[in-house]
Design a protein around this motif. Structure first.
Motif, PDB file in Angstrom:
ATOM      1  N   GLY A   1      20.557  -2.288  -0.343  1.00  0.00           N
ATOM      2  CA  GLY A   1      19.838  -1.765   0.988  1.00  0.00           C
ATOM      3  C   GLY A   1      18.598  -0.868   0.530  1.00  0.00           C
ATOM      4  N   LYS A   2      18.278  -0.838  -0.545  1.00  0.00           N
ATOM      5  CA  LYS A   2      17.227   0.096  -1.254  1.00  0.00           C
ATOM      6  C   LYS A   2      16.044  -0.467  -1.446  1.00  0.00           C
ATOM      7  N   TYR A   3      15.897  -2.112  -1.642  1.00  0.00           N
ATOM      8  CA  TYR A   3      14.970  -2.738  -2.255  1.00  0.00           C
ATOM      9  C   TYR A   3      14.433  -3.806  -1.187  1.00  0.00           C
ATOM     10  N   GLY A   4      14.445  -3.753   0.037  1.00  0.00           N
ATOM     11  CA  GLY A   4      14.101  -4.546   1.045  1.00  0.00           C
ATOM     12  C   GLY A   4      14.302  -6.050   0.492  1.00  0.00           C
ATOM     13  N   GLU A   5      13.460  -6.825   0.600  1.00  0.00           N
ATOM     14  CA  GLU A   5      13.634  -8.344   0.437  1.00  0.00           C
ATOM     15  C   GLU A   5      13.908  -8.650  -1.013  1.00  0.00           C
ATOM     16  N   ASP A   6      13.641  -7.423  -1.900  1.00  0.00           N
ATOM     17  CA  ASP A   6      14.066  -7.721  -3.135  1.00  0.00           C
ATOM     18  C   ASP A   6      15.477  -7.470  -3.619  1.00  0.00           C
TER      19      ASP A   6
ATOM     20  N   PRO B   1       9.466  -5.409   7.562  1.00  0.00           N
ATOM     21  CA  PRO B   1       9.106  -6.745   7.264  1.00  0.00           C
ATOM     22  C   PRO B   1       7.546  -6.980   7.186  1.00  0.00           C
ATOM     23  N   ALA B   2       6.745  -6.317   8.008  1.00  0.00           N
ATOM     24  CA  ALA B   2       5.198  -6.331   7.962  1.00  0.00           C
ATOM     25  C   ALA B   2       4.853  -5.822   6.680  1.00  0.00           C
ATOM     26  N   CYS B   3       5.503  -4.811   6.321  1.00  0.00           N
ATOM     27  CA  CYS B   3       4.769  -4.078   4.980  1.00  0.00           C
ATOM     28  C   CYS B   3       5.204  -4.909   3.893  1.00  0.00           C
ATOM     29  N   SER B   4       6.374  -5.737   3.920  1.00  0.00           N
ATOM     30  CA  SER B   4       6.431  -6.373   2.742  1.00  0.00           C
ATOM     31  C   SER B   4       5.620  -7.701   2.725  1.00  0.00           C
ATOM     32  N   THR B   5       4.976  -8.315   3.991  1.00  0.00           N
ATOM     33  CA  THR B   5       4.201  -9.246   3.881  1.00  0.00           C
ATOM     34  C   THR B   5       2.708  -8.690   3.305  1.00  0.00           C
ATOM     35  N   VAL B   6       2.451  -7.498   3.821  1.00  0.00           N
ATOM     36  CA  VAL B   6       0.965  -7.036   3.564  1.00  0.00           C
ATOM     37  C   VAL B   6       0.870  -6.836   2.243  1.00  0.00           C
ATOM     38  N   ASP B   7       2.173  -6.518   1.510  1.00  0.00           N
ATOM     39  CA  ASP B   7       2.271  -6.329   0.042  1.00  0.00           C
ATOM     40  C   ASP B   7       1.671  -7.419  -0.670  1.00  0.00           C
ATOM     41  N   LYS B   8       1.728  -8.716  -0.214  1.00  0.00           N
ATOM     42  CA  LYS B   8       1.306  -9.922  -0.624  1.00  0.00           C
ATOM     43  C   LYS B   8      -0.126 -10.189  -0.720  1.00  0.00           C
ATOM     44  N   LEU B   9      -0.885  -9.311  -0.151  1.00  0.00           N
ATOM     45  CA  LEU B   9      -2.334  -9.512  -0.097  1.00  0.00           C
ATOM     46  C   LEU B   9      -3.115  -9.530  -1.521  1.00  0.00           C
ATOM     47  N   ASP B  10      -2.524  -8.972  -2.738  1.00  0.00           N
ATOM     48  CA  ASP B  10      -2.853  -8.730  -4.059  1.00  0.00           C
ATOM     49  C   ASP B  10      -2.837 -10.276  -4.312  1.00  0.00           C
ATOM     50  N   LYS B  11      -1.715 -11.302  -3.935  1.00  0.00           N
ATOM     51  CA  LYS B  11      -1.753 -12.377  -4.520  1.00  0.00           C
ATOM     52  C   LYS B  11      -2.200 -13.576  -3.597  1.00  0.00           C
ATOM     53  N   VAL B  12      -2.069 -13.521  -2.530  1.00  0.00           N
ATOM     54  CA  VAL B  12      -2.851 -14.587  -1.454  1.00  0.00           C
ATOM     55  C   VAL B  12      -3.805 -14.038  -0.572  1.00  0.00           C
ATOM     56  N   PRO B  13      -4.420 -15.018   0.005  1.00  0.00           N
ATOM     57  CA  PRO B  13      -5.605 -14.394   0.604  1.00  0.00           C
ATOM     58  C   PRO B  13      -5.096 -14.133   2.038  1.00  0.00           C
TER      59      PRO B  13
ATOM     60  N   ILE C   1     -10.152   5.667  -8.881  1.00  0.00           N
ATOM     61  CA  ILE C   1      -9.095   5.424  -7.875  1.00  0.00           C
ATOM     62  C   ILE C   1      -9.771   4.983  -6.710  1.00  0.00           C
ATOM     63  N   SER C   2      -8.934   3.982  -5.866  1.00  0.00           N
ATOM     64  CA  SER C   2      -9.398   3.130  -4.925  1.00  0.00           C
ATOM     65  C   SER C   2      -8.392   3.405  -3.845  1.00  0.00           C
ATOM     66  N   PHE C   3      -8.839   3.730  -2.743  1.00  0.00           N
ATOM     67  CA  PHE C   3      -8.051   3.970  -1.458  1.00  0.00           C
ATOM     68  C   PHE C   3      -7.998   2.652  -0.952  1.00  0.00           C
ATOM     69  N   ASP C   4      -6.836   1.925  -0.803  1.00  0.00           N
ATOM     70  CA  ASP C   4      -6.769   0.489  -0.777  1.00  0.00           C
ATOM     71  C   ASP C   4      -5.730   0.325   0.526  1.00  0.00           C
ATOM     72  N   LEU C   5      -6.127   0.006   1.616  1.00  0.00           N
ATOM     73  CA  LEU C   5      -5.130   0.057   2.954  1.00  0.00           C
ATOM     74  C   LEU C   5      -4.204  -1.235   2.578  1.00  0.00           C
ATOM     75  N   SER C   6      -4.450  -2.206   1.798  1.00  0.00           N
ATOM     76  CA  SER C   6      -3.816  -3.360   1.572  1.00  0.00           C
ATOM     77  C   SER C   6      -2.518  -3.289   0.520  1.00  0.00           C
ATOM     78  N   LEU C   7      -2.410  -2.051  -0.018  1.00  0.00           N
ATOM     79  CA  LEU C   7      -1.432  -1.583  -0.850  1.00  0.00           C
ATOM     80  C   LEU C   7      -0.191  -1.059  -0.168  1.00  0.00           C
ATOM     81  N   ALA C   8       1.055  -1.961  -0.398  1.00  0.00           N
ATOM     82  CA  ALA C   8       1.992  -1.745   0.551  1.00  0.00           C
ATOM     83  C   ALA C   8       3.356  -1.310  -0.375  1.00  0.00           C
ATOM     84  N   ARG C   9       3.567  -1.978  -1.375  1.00  0.00           N
ATOM     85  CA  ARG C   9       4.872  -1.963  -2.343  1.00  0.00           C
ATOM     86  C   ARG C   9       6.121  -1.995  -1.440  1.00  0.00           C
ATOM     87  N   GLY C  10       6.442  -3.043  -1.775  1.00  0.00           N
ATOM     88  CA  GLY C  10       7.672  -3.547  -0.893  1.00  0.00           C
ATOM     89  C   GLY C  10       8.883  -2.870  -0.543  1.00  0.00           C
ATOM     90  N   LEU C  11       9.152  -1.956  -1.587  1.00  0.00           N
ATOM     91  CA  LEU C  11      10.528  -1.430  -1.530  1.00  0.00           C
ATOM     92  C   LEU C  11      10.943  -0.264  -0.407  1.00  0.00           C
TER      93      LEU C  11
END
Length: 471
Positions: free
Chosen positions: A111-116, A239-251, A324-334
């Motif tokens: 219960g600490k790691y989300g989908e992981d 759930p939305a956060c874990s999906t946004v976290d994939k933006l660095d890998k997929v379009p 340093i870059s303020f990046d709103l796509s960064l979510a980190r899924g934990l």
């Protein structure tokens, strides 16, 4: 600064896996034909294997489990020097080491790691206790703080963790791997510990000279505020956060499709989210979002943006805002992150004419987790925490593919024979040092294929070899 050792006779790319013989056969990632066993009497082991194969018996293959590997002496020495450089930085910032068991109660980790969570290695019942191998070092640290009633601590921890993941060994992703964590627990003025964690990442990556890098920062409160003003129900924030976290890998198109098709968000909400999460910049973007008519009315987002502005002020004092870059796509899924989050990635240029660098992989990450300790405390007492984990295996894989030097193991070897050895074994570069080179403070660098050679100042030799060996 971490140094990879002297360049003695030749430089090459380091192929993965064990290396044949006392001399390293090198150059490109080629294979070397070997006859094994030798012709003639091939011995009882060979005859036994052949007989078993002929009889249809299963032949046991000696290998390490998938996603793990042995480290021969040369790799172990490199890893030890790398760990020493990282730990030295942690100690400079006043951290003390702790250790925790590799085994944790299953209920501690779940219960600490989300989908992981599905990646946790669960063990069979061990005498009445349901156990699991630790997934990271952060949750065990929070358990340690709660169990020992510690409310103020600056600690580092270097140890192996385990994840039932699909390994990608060439990119430094394994099922068993080291993590190097630095964390600050306790109540302090806002953003000072967070800024120190980012300063540590900057110091380590600068000292290791891995190449250009950027540290992305965001805040979970800002992200949750974006979801709220875009019409996402609070129950779907994670759930939305874990999906946004994939933006660095997929379009974005694929991320949007998952939001609508799998996570149940409306197309309109997904489109509004896309307008925000594709933004990145610096303090100017923070100021712009503070004036955003929707976000400025959301309490969580306003708190997060206020702290982000303060964080940039401290980072300016540290002199590291250019990285340093303020990046709103960064979510980190934990699930356990509650505030500032960050991730460092290495960059490369496709060619000289590309203006924007391309990410080639994450090498550090972390964030603030103020509620995690309270999940273990019987009275729910919270201990604010922030920390960073250095991706030591990813860095090790990068260094492993860089440079390695070797010498011809002969007494008084002739230069011509050494150069012939380089040609025969595919070594691309030879570094030649004689009396004249020592006197002039240079090294003669020879291109083995073209036989062209130039004098390189000693202090520039490593950079020149790296440049020539870049793919």
């Amino acid at each position: 600064m971490l140094r990879l050792g002297p360049i003695a006779a030749a430089a090459r790319r380091l192929p993965a896996g064990p290396r044949p013989g006392p001399l390293c056969l090198a150059g490109s990632r080629g294979s070397f034909a070997r006859s094994w066993p030798p012709a003639g009497d091939r011995g009882p082991l060979f005859r036994q294997v052949r007989a078993a194969a002929a009889g249809g018996e299963r032949v046991r293959v000696l290998k390490t489990p998938k996603g793990t590997r042995d480290h021969p002496p040369a790799q172990t020495a490199l890893r030890d020097r790398l760990l020493s450089a990282v730990v030295s930085c942690f100690k400079r910032h006043g951290a003390a080491a702790i250790d925790t068991p590799v085994l944790e109660l299953r209920e501690t980790l779940m219960g600490k790691y989300g989908e992981d969570t599905k990646l946790i290695y669960e063990l069979q019942d061990q005498g009445g206790e349901l156990l699991a191998l630790r997934y990271d070092l952060t949750v065990p640290f929070a358990r340690y703080l709660a169990m020992n009633k510690v409310t103020n601590m600056k600690r580092y921890h270097v140890a192996k963790v385990y994840r039932r993941d699909n390994p990608a060994t060439t990119r430094g992703r394994y099922r068993e791997f080291y993590q190097c964590d630095f964390d600050i627990a306790g109540q302090f003025d806002p953003m000072i510990p967070d800024a120190e964690c980012l300063k540590i990442v900057h110091e380590i990556l600068s000292d290791l000279q891995l190449g250009d890098f950027i540290i992305k920062v965001n805040d979970r409160r800002i992200l949750n505020g974006v979801f709220a003003v875009c019409g996402v129900p609070e129950s779907k924030f994670i759930p939305a956060c874990s999906t946004v976290d994939k933006l660095d890998k997929v379009p974005w198109e694929e991320v949007r499709s998952e939001m609508v098709g799998e996570k149940g968000l409306s197309p309109e909400a997904a489109d509004r989210i896309g307008e925000y999460v594709q933004l990145h910049g610096g303090l100017d973007l923070v100021e712009h979002l503070l004036q955003d008519p929707k976000l400025s009315q959301n309490k969580l987002a306003k708190e997060g943006l206020g702290d982000m502005k303060l964080l940039f002020e401290y980072l300016t004092l540290f002199g590291i805002t250019e990285k340093i870059s303020f990046d709103l796509s960064l979510a980190r899924g934990l699930d356990y992150y509650t505030g500032v989050i960050f991730e460092a990635v290495l960059l490369h240029q496709e060619n000289e004419h590309v203006e924007e660098a391309v990410s080639v992989g994450s090498v550090a990450g972390g964030g603030r987790y103020d509620g995690l300790v309270g999940m273990f405390d019987p009275k729910g007492r919270k201990v604010p925490c922030v920390g960073v984990s250095i991706g030591i295996e990813r860095i090790f894989s990068i260094l492993e593919q860089r440079l390695e030097a070797e010498m011809l193991y002969k007494k008084d070897p002739k230069l011509l024979k050494q150069l012939q050895y380089c040609e025969d074994t595919g070594i691309p570069l030879a570094a030649i040092v004689g009396e004249q080179e020592l006197a002039d403070g240079v090294v003669k660098l020879r291109d083995v294929a073209t036989r062209e050679q130039v004098d390189i100042p000693r202090e520039k030799l490593i950079d020149e070899i790296r440049r020539r060996l870049e793919p």
